[in-house]
Design a protein around this motif. Sequence first.
Motif, PDB file in Angstrom:
ATOM      1  N   UNK A  48       0.992  -1.217   0.032  1.00 37.86           N
ATOM      2  CA  UNK A  48       0.212  -0.096   0.081  1.00 37.86           C
ATOM      3  C   UNK A  48       0.651   1.182   0.156  1.00 37.86           C
ATOM      4  N   UNK A  49       1.979   1.121   0.622  1.00 38.51           N
ATOM      5  CA  UNK A  49       3.033   2.285   0.737  1.00 38.51           C
ATOM      6  C   UNK A  49       3.493   2.500  -0.333  1.00 38.51           C
ATOM      7  N   UNK A  50       3.633   1.512  -1.399  1.00 42.24           N
ATOM      8  CA  UNK A  50       4.296   1.511  -2.751  1.00 42.24           C
ATOM      9  C   UNK A  50       3.219   2.220  -3.437  1.00 42.24           C
ATOM     10  N   UNK A  51       1.800   2.148  -3.376  1.00 45.25           N
ATOM     11  CA  UNK A  51       0.947   2.818  -4.156  1.00 45.25           C
ATOM     12  C   UNK A  51       0.966   4.369  -4.164  1.00 45.25           C
ATOM     13  N   UNK A  52       1.563   4.679  -3.040  1.00 43.99           N
ATOM     14  CA  UNK A  52       1.483   6.380  -2.749  1.00 43.99           C
ATOM     15  C   UNK A  52       2.320   6.968  -4.251  1.00 43.99           C
ATOM     16  N   UNK A  53       1.725   7.966  -4.552  1.00 49.70           N
ATOM     17  CA  UNK A  53       2.168   8.531  -5.964  1.00 49.70           C
ATOM     18  C   UNK A  53       3.325   9.249  -5.828  1.00 49.70           C
ATOM     19  N   UNK A  54       3.567   9.948  -4.917  1.00 51.67           N
ATOM     20  CA  UNK A  54       4.920  10.687  -4.507  1.00 51.67           C
ATOM     21  C   UNK A  54       5.089  11.008  -3.326  1.00 51.67           C
ATOM     22  N   UNK A  55       6.124  11.739  -2.712  1.00 53.46           N
ATOM     23  CA  UNK A  55       6.295  12.244  -1.592  1.00 53.46           C
ATOM     24  C   UNK A  55       5.335  13.005  -1.006  1.00 53.46           C
ATOM     25  N   UNK A  56       5.139  12.933   0.102  1.00 55.11           N
ATOM     26  CA  UNK A  56       4.051  14.036   0.804  1.00 55.11           C
ATOM     27  C   UNK A  56       4.535  15.443   0.323  1.00 55.11           C
ATOM     28  N   UNK A  57       3.152  16.015   0.130  1.00 57.13           N
ATOM     29  CA  UNK A  57       2.992  17.305  -0.337  1.00 57.13           C
ATOM     30  C   UNK A  57       4.230  18.258   0.079  1.00 57.13           C
ATOM     31  N   UNK A  58       4.046  18.713   1.463  1.00 58.67           N
ATOM     32  CA  UNK A  58       4.889  19.396   2.474  1.00 58.67           C
ATOM     33  C   UNK A  58       6.412  19.196   2.312  1.00 58.67           C
ATOM     34  N   UNK A  59       6.827  18.007   2.614  1.00 57.58           N
ATOM     35  CA  UNK A  59       8.063  17.650   2.588  1.00 57.58           C
ATOM     36  C   UNK A  59       8.714  17.993   1.180  1.00 57.58           C
ATOM     37  N   UNK A  60       8.078  17.824   0.028  1.00 57.29           N
ATOM     38  CA  UNK A  60       8.253  17.929  -1.116  1.00 57.29           C
ATOM     39  C   UNK A  60       8.605  19.770  -1.398  1.00 57.29           C
ATOM     40  N   UNK A  61       7.790  20.479  -1.048  1.00 54.43           N
ATOM     41  CA  UNK A  61       7.867  21.616  -0.978  1.00 54.43           C
ATOM     42  C   UNK A  61       9.092  22.166  -0.079  1.00 54.43           C
ATOM     43  N   UNK A  62       9.264  21.679   0.952  1.00 56.85           N
ATOM     44  CA  UNK A  62      10.741  21.966   1.621  1.00 56.85           C
ATOM     45  C   UNK A  62      11.863  21.465   0.894  1.00 56.85           C
ATOM     46  N   UNK A  63      11.599  20.470   0.337  1.00 54.71           N
ATOM     47  CA  UNK A  63      12.849  19.821  -0.661  1.00 54.71           C
ATOM     48  C   UNK A  63      13.014  20.978  -1.672  1.00 54.71           C
ATOM     49  N   UNK A  64      12.047  21.673  -2.426  1.00 52.28           N
ATOM     50  CA  UNK A  64      12.205  22.366  -3.596  1.00 52.28           C
ATOM     51  C   UNK A  64      12.819  23.842  -2.805  1.00 52.28           C
ATOM     52  N   UNK A  88      -7.668   1.987  -0.678  1.00 53.83           N
ATOM     53  CA  UNK A  88      -7.930   2.590  -1.977  1.00 53.83           C
ATOM     54  C   UNK A  88      -7.282   1.536  -3.015  1.00 53.83           C
ATOM     55  N   UNK A  89      -7.622   1.977  -4.334  1.00 53.78           N
ATOM     56  CA  UNK A  89      -6.834   1.295  -5.414  1.00 53.78           C
ATOM     57  C   UNK A  89      -5.623   1.934  -5.845  1.00 53.78           C
ATOM     58  N   UNK A  90      -5.138   1.576  -6.918  1.00 49.22           N
ATOM     59  CA  UNK A  90      -3.815   2.231  -7.384  1.00 49.22           C
ATOM     60  C   UNK A  90      -4.160   3.796  -7.736  1.00 49.22           C
ATOM     61  N   UNK A  91      -2.925   4.544  -8.012  1.00 46.38           N
ATOM     62  CA  UNK A  91      -3.167   5.942  -8.468  1.00 46.38           C
ATOM     63  C   UNK A  91      -3.382   5.914  -9.868  1.00 46.38           C
ATOM     64  N   UNK A  92      -4.370   6.657 -10.530  1.00 46.68           N
ATOM     65  CA  UNK A  92      -4.779   6.491 -11.853  1.00 46.68           C
ATOM     66  C   UNK A  92      -4.290   7.832 -12.568  1.00 46.68           C
ATOM     67  N   UNK A  93      -3.181   7.804 -13.140  1.00 50.70           N
ATOM     68  CA  UNK A  93      -2.187   9.158 -13.686  1.00 50.70           C
ATOM     69  C   UNK A  93      -3.097   9.872 -14.696  1.00 50.70           C
ATOM     70  N   UNK A  94      -4.006   9.243 -15.275  1.00 53.92           N
ATOM     71  CA  UNK A  94      -4.894   9.869 -16.340  1.00 53.92           C
ATOM     72  C   UNK A  94      -5.928  10.949 -15.497  1.00 53.92           C
ATOM     73  N   UNK A  95      -6.303  10.516 -14.612  1.00 55.34           N
ATOM     74  CA  UNK A  95      -7.281  11.397 -13.848  1.00 55.34           C
ATOM     75  C   UNK A  95      -6.759  12.054 -12.477  1.00 55.34           C
ATOM     76  N   UNK A  96      -5.623  11.855 -12.040  1.00 57.37           N
ATOM     77  CA  UNK A  96      -4.842  12.203 -10.930  1.00 57.37           C
ATOM     78  C   UNK A  96      -5.469  11.972  -9.530  1.00 57.37           C
ATOM     79  N   UNK A  97      -6.025  10.630  -9.627  1.00 59.68           N
ATOM     80  CA  UNK A  97      -6.944  10.085  -8.408  1.00 59.68           C
ATOM     81  C   UNK A  97      -6.654   8.517  -8.366  1.00 59.68           C
ATOM     82  N   UNK A  98      -6.824   8.264  -6.835  1.00 64.94           N
ATOM     83  CA  UNK A  98      -6.723   6.885  -6.487  1.00 64.94           C
ATOM     84  C   UNK A  98      -8.165   6.242  -6.935  1.00 64.94           C
TER      85      UNK A  98
END
Length: 464
Positions: free
Chosen positions: A67-83, A203-213
């Motif tokens: 299930x963790x492997x299904x996460x689309x990307x890093x959590x939003x706020x750590x990603x902002x901190x990285x940038x 949830x199911x997998x992340x669906x890139x075409x609609x940006x939803x799980x």
Amino acid sequence: MASSLQLSTPPHFSSKRSSLFADGGLKITRSSKLFLPSKSDVLVCRCVATSSTEKTVYTTKVPRNANIAKLNAGYLFPEISRRRSAHMLKYPDAQVISLGIGDTTEPIPDVITSAMATRSHELSTFEGYSGYGAEQGDKKLRGAIASTYYGDLGIEESDIFISDGAKCDISRLQLVFGANVRIAVQDPTYPAYVDSGVIMGQTGSFQKDVEKYGNIEYMRCNPDNGFFPDLSTVPRTDIIFFCSPNNPTGSAASRKQLTQLVQFAKDNGSIIIYDSAYAMYISDDSPRSIFEIPGAKEVALEISSFSKYAGFTGVRLGWTAIPKELLFSDGLPVAKDFNRIVCTSFNGASNIAQAGGLACLSSEGLKAMGDVVGFYKENTEIIVDTFTSLGFNVYGGKNAPYVWVHFPGRSSWDVFAEILEKTHVVTTPGSGFGPGGEGFVRVSAFGHRENILEASKRLKQLFK
């Protein structure tokens, strides 16, 4: 690291007086002469890296949580901190102003920290020391929360569970409801609701075409519907996450809208997890608690926090209110199972933090928190005025410390990148809150006044 010399063809050495190779050893005399090899005897040397310490990577036989492997990307706020960190490396002399992550900046009022300091010093005495407290929290604090925030709404001290923050309680509630439920979230929404559901296996997998799980119901909230979903188009789910005032849009649901939501939950036999973490920012007559709505105690529970009221983002103190009337389909109280989870996975909030929470709810503490909230609301007005003067459509700000700015036709991350690159101001891309946030950025009002004014100046120069 060592290198071994490999010879493809032995070299030809010649000496009139002595042999270079004798008795297996290499002997070189002053009269020895070195002759270059012929073309057919070309010396080829290959350097092969070897290591006496090289080891095979060891792995266990334990599989990763799929299930963790299904996460689309890093959590939003750590990603902002990285940038943000990468930007600071690129521009080391720039004064970067952060209006992105919703972290408070102003000092905690003295009436609150004094109570925590006193409690801390008491722990150094035999009379004042205490170890583990009740997992549900200090009885006095639970009672103070019930009377202060729920008054005559029928919520009692025993319905309150003190925690180390609303975000932590979101994950504990996911444990209560388990993997076999379907959830609905506002779109855009606070990412923790979705990500914790993914990790739980709801949830199911992340669906890139609609940006939803898959297996999540995204309830679209936009300017066209007043940031309240069209419930007539929403199918039944077991759990409905609902935040008001909303993070990120800053919109507060009206009494009429929340009445519709409660009735919708009743008709479907659903449970509402209501997040009221920004209720103190409400300026109009919007409900501050879901329990102001008749019948809500049968279909809703509420999470909240001192983080954005008293500056407790680092202190960590919140609560969850679960009415006795809220029952599972088998008739068992939801509060009973939540209590079991709390007793299993949590040893109770810090006794020092709880002393601070109790001070927050004194008459002096409530006034001090009101002053802090008022300060951030003034910041919000500055940000709203800034973007409005530039001709943008601006939402939120009235009942929440967030301003939701529309950049139609543009990628949220592109706008985030442009503002950061050209003004050194950090915002939050709306798409990080779900597909409904594309084309928006969230601007936080948490900041020192001089930084808010400076950011306003830079933004006006960029978008004038």
